[in-house]
Design a protein around this motif. Structure first.
Motif, PDB file in Angstrom:
ATOM      1  N   GLY A 153     -14.420  18.294   0.752  1.00 17.67           N
ATOM      2  CA  GLY A 153     -13.263  18.700  -0.046  1.00 17.67           C
ATOM      3  C   GLY A 153     -12.209  17.605  -0.077  1.00 17.67           C
ATOM      4  O   GLY A 153     -12.436  16.506   0.441  1.00 17.67           O
ATOM      5  N   PRO A 154     -11.058  17.882  -0.691  1.00 16.33           N
ATOM      6  CA  PRO A 154      -9.998  16.859  -0.773  1.00 16.33           C
ATOM      7  C   PRO A 154      -9.486  16.480   0.615  1.00 16.33           C
ATOM      8  O   PRO A 154      -9.393  17.331   1.501  1.00 16.33           O
ATOM      9  N   THR A 155      -9.190  15.202   0.802  1.00 20.06           N
ATOM     10  CA  THR A 155      -8.706  14.754   2.116  1.00 20.06           C
ATOM     11  C   THR A 155      -7.236  15.169   2.290  1.00 20.06           C
ATOM     12  O   THR A 155      -6.448  15.073   1.351  1.00 20.06           O
ATOM     13  N   PRO A 156      -6.874  15.641   3.489  1.00 16.35           N
ATOM     14  CA  PRO A 156      -5.540  16.243   3.645  1.00 16.35           C
ATOM     15  C   PRO A 156      -4.359  15.281   3.549  1.00 16.35           C
ATOM     16  O   PRO A 156      -3.313  15.656   3.048  1.00 16.35           O
ATOM     17  N   LEU A 157      -4.509  14.053   3.991  1.00 17.99           N
ATOM     18  CA  LEU A 157      -3.348  13.149   4.000  1.00 17.99           C
ATOM     19  C   LEU A 157      -3.213  12.381   2.691  1.00 17.99           C
ATOM     20  O   LEU A 157      -2.123  12.251   2.145  1.00 17.99           O
ATOM     21  N   GLY A 158      -4.306  11.808   2.203  1.00 18.61           N
ATOM     22  CA  GLY A 158      -4.302  11.201   0.873  1.00 18.61           C
ATOM     23  C   GLY A 158      -3.988   9.721   0.798  1.00 18.61           C
ATOM     24  O   GLY A 158      -4.291   9.093  -0.209  1.00 18.61           O
ATOM     25  N   VAL A 159      -3.350   9.129   1.795  1.00 16.40           N
ATOM     26  CA  VAL A 159      -3.196   7.667   1.854  1.00 16.40           C
ATOM     27  C   VAL A 159      -3.829   7.169   3.152  1.00 16.40           C
ATOM     28  O   VAL A 159      -3.975   7.927   4.113  1.00 16.40           O
ATOM     29  N   GLU A 160      -4.192   5.884   3.161  1.00 19.03           N
ATOM     30  CA  GLU A 160      -4.935   5.333   4.278  1.00 19.03           C
ATOM     31  C   GLU A 160      -4.107   5.278   5.556  1.00 19.03           C
ATOM     32  O   GLU A 160      -2.874   5.387   5.530  1.00 19.03           O
ATOM     33  N   SER A 161      -4.815   5.010   6.651  1.00 19.58           N
ATOM     34  CA  SER A 161      -4.185   4.926   7.962  1.00 19.58           C
ATOM     35  C   SER A 161      -3.186   3.771   8.028  1.00 19.58           C
ATOM     36  O   SER A 161      -3.266   2.798   7.276  1.00 19.58           O
ATOM     37  N   THR A 162      -2.270   3.898   8.953  1.00 25.18           N
ATOM     38  CA  THR A 162      -1.359   2.818   9.303  1.00 25.18           C
ATOM     39  C   THR A 162      -2.161   1.749  10.046  1.00 25.18           C
ATOM     40  O   THR A 162      -2.891   2.081  10.981  1.00 25.18           O
ATOM     41  N   VAL A 163      -2.064   0.482   9.614  1.00 23.00           N
ATOM     42  CA  VAL A 163      -2.712  -0.603  10.370  1.00 23.00           C
ATOM     43  C   VAL A 163      -1.633  -1.315  11.188  1.00 23.00           C
ATOM     44  O   VAL A 163      -0.694  -1.883  10.622  1.00 23.00           O
ATOM     45  N   LEU A 164      -1.753  -1.239  12.515  1.00 27.15           N
ATOM     46  CA  LEU A 164      -0.770  -1.830  13.420  1.00 27.15           C
ATOM     47  C   LEU A 164      -1.416  -2.952  14.204  1.00 27.15           C
ATOM     48  O   LEU A 164      -2.406  -2.724  14.920  1.00 27.15           O
ATOM     49  N   ASP A 165      -0.888  -4.165  14.069  1.00 30.23           N
ATOM     50  CA  ASP A 165      -1.399  -5.278  14.877  1.00 30.23           C
ATOM     51  C   ASP A 165      -0.801  -5.159  16.273  1.00 30.23           C
ATOM     52  O   ASP A 165       0.370  -5.486  16.489  1.00 30.23           O
ATOM     53  N   ALA A 166      -1.612  -4.653  17.202  1.00 25.45           N
ATOM     54  CA  ALA A 166      -1.175  -4.458  18.582  1.00 25.45           C
ATOM     55  C   ALA A 166      -1.662  -5.591  19.464  1.00 25.45           C
ATOM     56  O   ALA A 166      -1.590  -5.513  20.686  1.00 25.45           O
ATOM     57  N   SER A 167      -2.175  -6.664  18.830  1.00 29.97           N
ATOM     58  CA  SER A 167      -2.595  -7.836  19.610  1.00 29.97           C
ATOM     59  C   SER A 167      -1.416  -8.793  19.785  1.00 29.97           C
ATOM     60  O   SER A 167      -1.529  -9.798  20.465  1.00 29.97           O
ATOM     61  N   VAL A 168      -0.279  -8.494  19.128  1.00 34.34           N
ATOM     62  CA  VAL A 168       0.930  -9.309  19.256  1.00 34.34           C
ATOM     63  C   VAL A 168       2.049  -8.422  19.801  1.00 34.34           C
ATOM     64  O   VAL A 168       1.962  -7.193  19.758  1.00 34.34           O
ATOM     65  N   SER A 169       3.117  -9.058  20.310  1.00 30.75           N
ATOM     66  CA  SER A 169       4.248  -8.284  20.827  1.00 30.75           C
ATOM     67  C   SER A 169       5.547  -8.870  20.258  1.00 30.75           C
ATOM     68  O   SER A 169       5.753 -10.078  20.357  1.00 30.75           O
ATOM     69  N   PRO A 170       6.425  -8.072  19.602  1.00 29.31           N
ATOM     70  CA  PRO A 170       6.228  -6.656  19.315  1.00 29.31           C
ATOM     71  C   PRO A 170       5.114  -6.431  18.294  1.00 29.31           C
ATOM     72  O   PRO A 170       4.797  -7.324  17.505  1.00 29.31           O
ATOM     73  N   ALA A 171       4.547  -5.221  18.320  1.00 30.21           N
ATOM     74  CA  ALA A 171       3.476  -4.883  17.381  1.00 30.21           C
ATOM     75  C   ALA A 171       4.001  -4.918  15.945  1.00 30.21           C
ATOM     76  O   ALA A 171       5.185  -4.682  15.698  1.00 30.21           O
ATOM     77  N   ARG A 172       3.096  -5.232  14.994  1.00 30.68           N
ATOM     78  CA  ARG A 172       3.484  -5.349  13.573  1.00 30.68           C
ATOM     79  C   ARG A 172       2.703  -4.365  12.731  1.00 30.68           C
ATOM     80  O   ARG A 172       1.473  -4.320  12.819  1.00 30.68           O
ATOM     81  N   ILE A 173       3.395  -3.627  11.905  1.00 24.33           N
ATOM     82  CA  ILE A 173       2.709  -2.775  10.929  1.00 24.33           C
ATOM     83  C   ILE A 173       2.287  -3.656   9.752  1.00 24.33           C
ATOM     84  O   ILE A 173       3.120  -4.192   9.022  1.00 24.33           O
TER      85      ILE A 173
END
Ligand code: TXA
Ligand code: MG
Length: 326
Positions: A153-173
């Motif tokens: 059925g239709p997907t509940p959220l409708g937009v893709e996931s947040t991609v967070l670069d957690a390999s750097v500090s501070p993390a970057r969206i």
């Protein structure tokens, strides 16, 4: 099962439909790229059944990344982390990092459990097209190229996931999405946000983020800034006067007036979560109605608004920024 026999499966997640195959098998991953006509420079997200599979693909995770995974998974948060050497280079486009997430959808989780291994899956659309939020959208883009579509059925959220670069500090969206900057900052403190703190043309923050994406066939005109409503009305009038068929992606509150003005209106609903859920379906529906032009205005940058703004900006053939009009 299909994946073990070299097949490709499309499946629903809480965000959009994904097109999956075994992540640690380079030949399987190559089939995904071929079906989508996706350039090898655009890395894939590896889907896990749970936190326990993380060490199979990620070499390490910072304390902040571990806290986020423990807090948000399963949910639409993709973490970019240092990769294990055996993750195929095609998955990560040759980068030393891998993007991972645990989807929050029973069908996706059942598929991951049955596969017993991480699954690499981009959105199940032809490259550059609007992401699919129904099994019919997947069929439209990929039938004949894939082996099965699991219809949830239709997907509940409708937009893709947040991609967070957690390999750097501070993390970057790198890509705003379902888990908002505000939610992340409440857990780990300040993060650097694409579209708020930096723009994608400043260096190359994430491969695959620079192309025009999510684009409908019709010319999408995205009206931003304080005069967005008036700018949209002006664009509508001009396009109708030129004999063009005009569709508008509209909030419920704006719908009647726009329809009276001569637009074909697709109602996105009354709030940001409804807008996110219906945005891609609306683009595809207006395309199917044969529109020449699709108009949409900005809905602000708070919460989910940032992800909506990001997708509309990438999908747009033309931006009308009323901040710049004096
Ligand atoms: O919600 C979603 O994330 C959906 C569902 C199916 O899970 N998937 C999805 O995948 O949107 P895709 O391939 O359309 O977008 C993945 C994006 C890439 O375009 C790239 O920008 C980023 O994730 N990405 C992947 N690996 C990366 C890495 N190692 N470093 C930086 N960015 C990466
Ligand atoms: Mg995609």
């Amino acid at each position: 099962m299909i994946l073990q026999n070299g097949g490709l499966a499309a499946f629903p997640t809480e965000t959009v439909y994904g097109l999956g195959d075994t992540a640690l098998d380079a030949e399987a991953v190559a089939r995904i790229f071929a079906a989508k006509e996706r350039p090898a420079s655009d890395p894939l997200i590896v889907h896990l059944s749970g936190l326990d599979q993380l060490p199979a693909v990620a070499r390490s995770a910072s304390p902040a990344a571990q806290t986020l995974a423990a807090t948000f998974w399963p949910w639409p948060l993709t973490l970019v982390l240092p990769k294990q050497p055996h993750v195929p280079a095609l998955v990560t486009s040759g980068l030393d990092t891998v993007a991972v997430r645990v989807p929050d959808h029973p069908v996706a989780l059942a598929l991951l459990a049955a596969a017993g291994a991480p699954i690499a899956a981009p959105s199940a659309n032809r490259f550059g097209h609007t992401s699919p939020t129904t099994a019919q959208h997947v069929w439209h883009d990929l039938h004949g190229r894939i082996d099965v579509i699991l219809d949830g059925g239709p997907t509940p959220l409708g937009v893709e996931s947040t991609v967070l670069d957690a390999s750097v500090s501070p993390a970057r969206i790198l890509r705003p999405g379902g888990v908002t900057a505000e939610m992340l900052e409440a857990v780990i403190g300040p993060v650097v946000v694409l579209g708020r703190d930096f723009e994608s043309d400043e260096g190359l923050p994430s491969p695959g983020l620079l192309e025009t994406h999510y684009a409908p066939r019709a010319e999408l005109i995205f009206c931003q800034g304080p005069g967005a409503v008036q700018a949209l009305a002006a664009e509508l009038g001009a396009a109708l006067a030129a004999g063009r068929r005009v569709g508008v992606l509209a909030l419920d509150e704006d719908a009647d007036e726009l329809a009276q003005a001569g637009a074909v209106v697709y109602r996105l609903g009354a709030d940001l979560s409804s807008v996110a859920r219906h945005l891609y379906a609306g683009m595809r529906w207006l395309d199917a109605q044969g529109m020449d032009v699709i108009l949409c205005r900005d809905f602000g940058a708070g919460g989910l608004g940032l992800a909506i703004h990001d997708r509309l900006t990438r999908a747009a053939a033309r931006l009308v920024n009323t901040e710049e009009i004096h």
